[in-house]
Design a protein around this motif. Structure first.
Motif, PDB file in Angstrom:
ATOM      1  N   LEU A  62       0.987  -1.113   0.145  1.00 19.79           N
ATOM      2  CA  LEU A  62       0.026   0.025  -0.236  1.00 19.79           C
ATOM      3  C   LEU A  62       0.857   1.280   0.029  1.00 19.79           C
ATOM      4  O   LEU A  62       1.844   1.275   0.684  1.00 19.79           O
ATOM      5  N   TYR A  63       0.543   2.388  -0.749  1.00 20.86           N
ATOM      6  CA  TYR A  63       1.229   3.440  -0.871  1.00 20.86           C
ATOM      7  C   TYR A  63       0.308   4.601  -0.383  1.00 20.86           C
ATOM      8  O   TYR A  63      -0.687   4.715  -0.612  1.00 20.86           O
ATOM      9  N   GLU A  64       0.962   5.277   0.746  1.00 20.66           N
ATOM     10  CA  GLU A  64       0.285   6.483   1.484  1.00 20.66           C
ATOM     11  C   GLU A  64       0.877   7.726   1.543  1.00 20.66           C
ATOM     12  O   GLU A  64       1.889   7.924   2.210  1.00 20.66           O
ATOM     13  N   PRO A  65       0.588   8.651   0.546  1.00 23.35           N
ATOM     14  CA  PRO A  65       1.163   9.984   0.660  1.00 23.35           C
ATOM     15  C   PRO A  65       0.455  10.784   1.446  1.00 23.35           C
ATOM     16  O   PRO A  65      -0.592  10.735   1.714  1.00 23.35           O
ATOM     17  N   ASN A  66       1.476  11.723   2.369  1.00 23.24           N
ATOM     18  CA  ASN A  66       0.636  12.550   3.396  1.00 23.24           C
ATOM     19  C   ASN A  66       1.582  13.823   3.393  1.00 23.24           C
ATOM     20  O   ASN A  66       2.140  13.983   4.209  1.00 23.24           O
ATOM     21  N   PHE A  67       1.302  14.677   2.102  1.00 16.23           N
ATOM     22  CA  PHE A  67       2.096  15.991   2.118  1.00 16.23           C
ATOM     23  C   PHE A  67       1.418  17.113   2.487  1.00 16.23           C
ATOM     24  O   PHE A  67       0.084  17.067   2.299  1.00 16.23           O
ATOM     25  N   LYS A  68       1.985  18.114   3.061  1.00 13.06           N
ATOM     26  CA  LYS A  68       1.346  19.164   3.496  1.00 13.06           C
ATOM     27  C   LYS A  68       1.300  20.401   2.534  1.00 13.06           C
ATOM     28  O   LYS A  68       0.514  21.371   2.908  1.00 13.06           O
ATOM     29  N   GLY A  69       2.109  20.340   1.713  1.00 13.52           N
ATOM     30  CA  GLY A  69       2.262  21.768   0.617  1.00 13.52           C
ATOM     31  C   GLY A  69       1.130  21.743  -0.065  1.00 13.52           C
ATOM     32  O   GLY A  69       0.595  20.776  -0.438  1.00 13.52           O
ATOM     33  N   LEU A  70       0.493  23.110   0.132  1.00 11.84           N
ATOM     34  CA  LEU A  70      -0.855  23.429  -0.604  1.00 11.84           C
ATOM     35  C   LEU A  70      -0.549  24.641  -1.453  1.00 11.84           C
ATOM     36  O   LEU A  70      -0.116  25.681  -0.861  1.00 11.84           O
ATOM     37  N   ALA A  71      -1.285  24.549  -2.486  1.00 17.47           N
ATOM     38  CA  ALA A  71      -1.241  25.681  -3.505  1.00 17.47           C
ATOM     39  C   ALA A  71      -2.826  26.332  -3.775  1.00 17.47           C
ATOM     40  O   ALA A  71      -3.586  25.557  -3.439  1.00 17.47           O
ATOM     41  N   LEU A  72      -2.865  27.136  -3.934  1.00 19.17           N
ATOM     42  CA  LEU A  72      -4.146  28.033  -4.266  1.00 19.17           C
ATOM     43  C   LEU A  72      -4.635  27.542  -5.764  1.00 19.17           C
ATOM     44  O   LEU A  72      -3.933  27.723  -6.753  1.00 19.17           O
ATOM     45  N   ARG A  73      -5.698  26.892  -5.937  1.00 17.44           N
ATOM     46  CA  ARG A  73      -6.378  26.452  -7.022  1.00 17.44           C
ATOM     47  C   ARG A  73      -7.707  27.087  -7.392  1.00 17.44           C
ATOM     48  O   ARG A  73      -8.427  27.274  -6.478  1.00 17.44           O
ATOM     49  N   ILE A  74      -8.173  27.442  -8.532  1.00 14.52           N
ATOM     50  CA  ILE A  74      -9.120  27.737  -8.963  1.00 14.52           C
ATOM     51  C   ILE A  74      -9.855  26.885  -9.877  1.00 14.52           C
ATOM     52  O   ILE A  74      -9.052  26.680 -10.895  1.00 14.52           O
ATOM     53  N   THR A  75     -11.005  26.379  -9.690  1.00 17.79           N
ATOM     54  CA  THR A  75     -11.694  25.182 -10.553  1.00 17.79           C
ATOM     55  C   THR A  75     -12.932  25.767 -11.215  1.00 17.79           C
ATOM     56  O   THR A  75     -13.709  26.303 -10.596  1.00 17.79           O
ATOM     57  N   SER A  76     -13.155  25.674 -12.589  1.00 21.52           N
ATOM     58  CA  SER A  76     -14.412  26.189 -13.002  1.00 21.52           C
ATOM     59  C   SER A  76     -15.340  25.120 -12.737  1.00 21.52           C
ATOM     60  O   SER A  76     -15.118  23.894 -12.393  1.00 21.52           O
ATOM     61  N   LYS A  77     -16.604  25.979 -12.517  1.00 18.72           N
ATOM     62  CA  LYS A  77     -17.749  24.996 -12.335  1.00 18.72           C
ATOM     63  C   LYS A  77     -18.369  24.444 -13.686  1.00 18.72           C
ATOM     64  O   LYS A  77     -19.459  23.479 -13.597  1.00 18.72           O
ATOM     65  N   SER A  78     -17.936  25.060 -14.867  1.00 21.49           N
ATOM     66  CA  SER A  78     -18.349  24.165 -16.091  1.00 21.49           C
ATOM     67  C   SER A  78     -17.844  23.095 -16.483  1.00 21.49           C
ATOM     68  O   SER A  78     -16.453  22.730 -15.783  1.00 21.49           O
ATOM     69  N   THR A  79     -17.932  22.238 -17.483  1.00 16.78           N
ATOM     70  CA  THR A  79     -17.096  21.346 -17.884  1.00 16.78           C
ATOM     71  C   THR A  79     -17.190  20.991 -19.545  1.00 16.78           C
ATOM     72  O   THR A  79     -17.787  22.067 -20.126  1.00 16.78           O
ATOM     73  N   GLY A  80     -16.272  20.331 -20.007  1.00 12.37           N
ATOM     74  CA  GLY A  80     -16.085  20.543 -21.533  1.00 12.37           C
ATOM     75  C   GLY A  80     -14.826  21.184 -22.000  1.00 12.37           C
ATOM     76  O   GLY A  80     -14.098  21.805 -21.100  1.00 12.37           O
ATOM     77  N   THR A  81     -14.525  21.258 -23.074  1.00 19.90           N
ATOM     78  CA  THR A  81     -13.438  21.867 -23.640  1.00 19.90           C
ATOM     79  C   THR A  81     -13.393  23.543 -23.619  1.00 19.90           C
ATOM     80  O   THR A  81     -12.216  24.015 -23.706  1.00 19.90           O
ATOM     81  N   THR A  82     -14.444  23.978 -23.166  1.00 24.93           N
ATOM     82  CA  THR A  82     -14.334  25.312 -23.118  1.00 24.93           C
ATOM     83  C   THR A  82     -14.265  25.734 -21.541  1.00 24.93           C
ATOM     84  O   THR A  82     -14.230  26.909 -21.184  1.00 24.93           O
TER      85      THR A  82
END
Length: 263
Positions: A62-82
């Motif tokens: 079993l592999y268990e990653p547990n890293f604390k480094g965090l970046a600011l992410r912005i994710t669109s609420k739309s989907t698809g190629t646009t």
């Protein structure tokens, strides 16, 4: 049995290799960044998975990653190629909370993520949202050899914006949104051993108040996406087609491709 691999902030691409090893019982290989030793802000990069773990012919584990480094992410609420997200590199908060100078240049990694101008983005596809993510570690955990320094959170990085405001401009699905930081975010936390007055969640709440109709801001640990590169376990998609979770796949020349299913 438990094997621990620790990435402590050397910023070197270390290598550990396991070939034809037998891991007895329920064997766990954990990978973390405790403590993350660098004690200056310039060394707080986000991807703490400094070790490449290679090998083949091993028994299951079993592999268990547990890293604390965090970046600011912005994710669109739309989907698809646009469905797309970009940061305006000329906005005044870009170098403060997004850009890591070590990621200058423009390249596409093996997972289809574009690295450009010190940040990264991936556009959407069928059923998938596009996102953009910084390359600075903005987590509000403590770092340093004694894990006692608060130096890299969003509040610490933004500092006092009450007199001179900072703006982060985000282009979401082609429309620009200006997120204005206009408070004293560090407050009484000017000393490295004291946290900023504003937590990461409070800063995220301000960002989401501007973009919540079209996107979501959060903190994301990119190092936790890493997986040991065992050649007889891990296969990669080198085709131009996106393979969605749950799709049937086939191996072709050592790489995975979308399988043709006959009904």
């Amino acid at each position: 049995m438990h094997l621990k691999i620790q990435s402590l902030g050397s910023s070197k691409k270390d290598l550990v290799e396991f070939n034809n090893c037998r891991f007895e019982g329920c064997f766990i290989m954990s990978h973390d960044d405790i403590p993350f030793i660098p004690s200056v802000l310039a060394d707080q990069y986000v991807n703490h998975a400094d070790f490449r773990i290679l090998g083949s012919g091993n028994s299951p584990l079993l592999y268990e990653p547990n890293f604390k480094g965090l970046a600011l992410r912005i994710t669109s609420k739309s989907t698809g190629t646009t469905s797309t997200v970009r940061f305006d590199t000329n906005s005044t908060a870009f170098t403060t909370v997004i850009k890591d100078n070590k990621y200058n240049g423009d390249w596409l990694n093996d997972f289809g993520v574009n690295n450009v101008s010190g940040y990264a983005y991936k556009d959407g596809y069928t059923g998938v949202s596009g996102y953009a993510i910084g390359r600075l570690d903005c987590g509000d955990d403590k770092v340093g050899i004694a894990s006692d320094l608060y130096i890299k959170s969003l509040g610490k990085r933004l500092g006092d914006c009450s007199v001179t405001n900072k703006t982060l401009t985000v282009i979401i699905d082609g429309t620009s949104f200006n997120i204005v930081f206009n408070k004293n975010y560090v407050g009484s936390g000017t000393a490295n051993t004291v946290p900023s007055d504003y937590s990461n969640q409070q800063v995220l709440d301000e960002i989401n108040a501007v973009i919540s109709s079209v996107a979501t801001a959060d903190m994301y640990g990119v190092a936790n996406d890493y997986y040991p590169e065992f050649s007889d376990v891990l296969s990669r998609n080198r085709t131009s087609e996106v393979i969605l979770k749950g799709m049937a796949v086939a191996l072709d020349g050592g790489f995975v491709r979308k399988s043709i299913v006959y009904r």
